[in-house]
Scaffold this motif. Structure first.
Motif, mmCIF file in Angstrom:
data_model
loop_
_atom_site.group_PDB
_atom_site.id
_atom_site.type_symbol
_atom_site.label_atom_id
_atom_site.label_comp_id
_atom_site.label_asym_id
_atom_site.label_seq_id
_atom_site.Cartn_x
_atom_site.Cartn_y
_atom_site.Cartn_z
ATOM 1 N N GLN A 52 0.837 -1.185 0.000
ATOM 2 C CA GLN A 52 0.000 0.000 0.000
ATOM 3 C C GLN A 52 0.879 1.243 0.000
ATOM 4 O OE1 GLN A 52 -1.976 -1.476 3.615
ATOM 5 N NE2 GLN A 52 -3.931 -1.035 2.609
ATOM 6 N N LYS A 53 0.398 2.286 -0.673
ATOM 7 C CA LYS A 53 1.160 3.530 -0.772
ATOM 8 C C LYS A 53 0.534 4.602 0.114
ATOM 9 C CE LYS A 53 3.000 2.940 -5.468
ATOM 10 N NZ LYS A 53 3.094 3.551 -6.809
ATOM 11 N N GLU B 190 4.428 1.596 1.532
ATOM 12 C CA GLU B 190 5.439 2.427 0.870
ATOM 13 C C GLU B 190 5.132 3.884 1.204
ATOM 14 O OE1 GLU B 190 6.595 3.712 -3.725
ATOM 15 O OE2 GLU B 190 5.617 1.776 -3.346
ATOM 16 N N LEU C 4 0.887 8.687 1.123
ATOM 17 C CA LEU C 4 1.450 9.986 0.778
ATOM 18 C C LEU C 4 1.380 10.893 1.998
ATOM 19 C CD1 LEU C 4 2.488 11.483 -1.862
ATOM 20 C CD2 LEU C 4 0.205 12.528 -1.934
ATOM 21 N N ASP D 18 -2.573 8.097 -7.115
ATOM 22 C CA ASP D 18 -1.648 6.962 -7.180
ATOM 23 C C ASP D 18 -1.413 6.294 -5.837
ATOM 24 O OD1 ASP D 18 0.094 5.309 -8.716
ATOM 25 O OD2 ASP D 18 1.809 6.368 -7.874
ATOM 26 N N VAL D 19 -2.133 6.717 -4.764
ATOM 27 C CA VAL D 19 -1.861 6.179 -3.420
ATOM 28 C C VAL D 19 -3.135 5.625 -2.785
ATOM 29 C CG1 VAL D 19 0.082 7.770 -3.101
ATOM 30 C CG2 VAL D 19 -2.199 8.407 -2.260
ATOM 31 N N ASP D 20 -2.941 4.950 -1.646
ATOM 32 C CA ASP D 20 -4.061 4.364 -0.911
ATOM 33 C C ASP D 20 -4.512 5.219 0.267
ATOM 34 O OD1 ASP D 20 -4.206 1.552 -2.195
ATOM 35 O OD2 ASP D 20 -2.086 1.787 -1.714
#
Length: 359
Positions: A3-4, A29, A6, A64-66
């Motif tokens: 998982q991303k 990440e 930010l 682009d992130v979760d």
């Protein structure tokens, strides 16, 4: 795939602490952002240059992130664009917002967030944040809670940066509404000094009325008659200097952008000296009064930590962890006390060796 996450504003003191906590307690990440191209981060953290005024870049980064964690304060001036993009992209959101104006600005979007299916939690961190859950734990002890008295003190800089200083000075001159005796009453910041006994090593010290989100959200979250929120600094002579700034100096000195920047930077430089003997810790005390077993009684809970910034990172990082693990899923926009259960709060604090003491 990992998982991303930010972390916007992740190069500041609070943002770095939040990013480190998330990297420590999750397998995600973690990408930190800043307008400052000279920002240096260490693995496993990654860096992304990002200017919040560039709407196209902001939208692309969020899509682009979760999970988005907004740490770029002060929130007095934030317009909620980050949360708006999260709603549009269906991305969960949390922040470290620390002023009622931001809450009032974004809470009307709750139905949009529900429709989008995102969980958006405001006011995470230490205060607001951990403080909210301490109060909630106390409220749940009563059949009829009546009064909340929340006080906290910070030693020196608290391990935070100049942005936190700006937040303090931005709140010194403007009267605010407090919920007292079941009605909203106007209060002047940094008034009605009160001596509160905090856990050692802090002991007795002075605190003053201060406008924080809890003053507003507690009245909405809990069926109480009075909400008191007070703040103070260590060493105590900082309190007297702040009182002079709030009540003696002309408004024009403190309310203009140049004046706020001047006082913030001078204060920050002073704390770089006093941190050496005062430390950078935090102490909080929440006392709830109410009816239990047909009698009026009180319940007190306290918390201390040697580094305010790290404690703030734990408060926000734990919320991020719970969302990423699927343990905290409540579509809509909420202050932290309306979204986080006491059970999950206690579990998160124990995992980070943060002790919440009762009695």
């Amino acid at each position: 795939m990992a998982q991303k996450i930010l972390v916007i504003g992740g190069c500041g003191r609070i943002g770095r602490s939040v990013a480190r906590d998330i990297a420590t307690y999750t397998k995600g990440e973690v990408i930190v952002t800043s307008r400052n191209l000279n920002c240096v981060v260490n693995p496993p953290l990654e860096f992304l240059a990002l200017n919040l005024d560039r709407q196209d870049s902001l939208q692309k980064a969020i899509a682009d992130v979760d999970l988005v964690v907004h740490c770029a304060g002060p929130f007095h001036h934030r317009d909620g664009r980050v949360l708006q993009h999260c709603i549009a992209e269906g991305v969960n959101y949390i922040d470290v917002s620390d002023h009622r104006s931001f809450y009032e600005r974004v809470i009307p979007w709750r139905e949009q967030a529900i429709s989008s299916g995102i969980t958006a939690i405001l006011n995470t961190g230490i205060f607001p944040g951990i403080s909210n859950s301490m109060v909630k734990r106390g409220i749940e002890k009563f059949e009829q809670p009546k009064k909340i008295h929340l006080s906290y003190i910070v030693a020196g800089s608290g391990g935070a940066g100049v942005t936190v200083m700006r937040t303090t000075f931005l709140g010194l001159k403007k009267p605010f509404a407090a919920w007292i005796n079941s009605k909203w009453q106007e209060i002047l910041p940094y008034t009605e000094r009160e001596i509160i006994e905090f856990p050692q090593p802090y002991g007795k010290t002075g605190v003053y009325w201060f406008d924080v989100p809890e003053t507003h959200t507690f009245a909405d979250s809990f069926p109480v008659e009075t909400v008191i929120t007070k703040f103070g600094s260590i060493p105590d002579w900082y309190n007297h200097l702040t009182w002079i700034t709030a009540h003696i100096f002309p408004d024009a000195w403190v309310t203009t952008p140049k004046g706020i920047e001047f006082f913030s930077r001078v204060s920050y430089l002073m704390t770089q000296v006093t941190d050496n003997f005062s430390g950078i810790g935090v102490a909080m005390r929440a006392e709830i009064t109410g009816i239990k077993d047909r009698q009026e009684t009180s319940y007190c809970t306290t918390m201390i930590h040697e580094n305010t910034a790290i404690a703030a990172g734990a408060g926000t990082g734990s919320i991020a962890q719970l969302i990423l693990e699927g343990k905290l899923n409540k579509p809509g926009i909420y202050p932290v006390e309306q979204a986080l259960s006491t059970e999950l709060f206690q579990e998160a604090m124990q995992s980070r060796q943060i002790e919440i003491v009762s009695g």
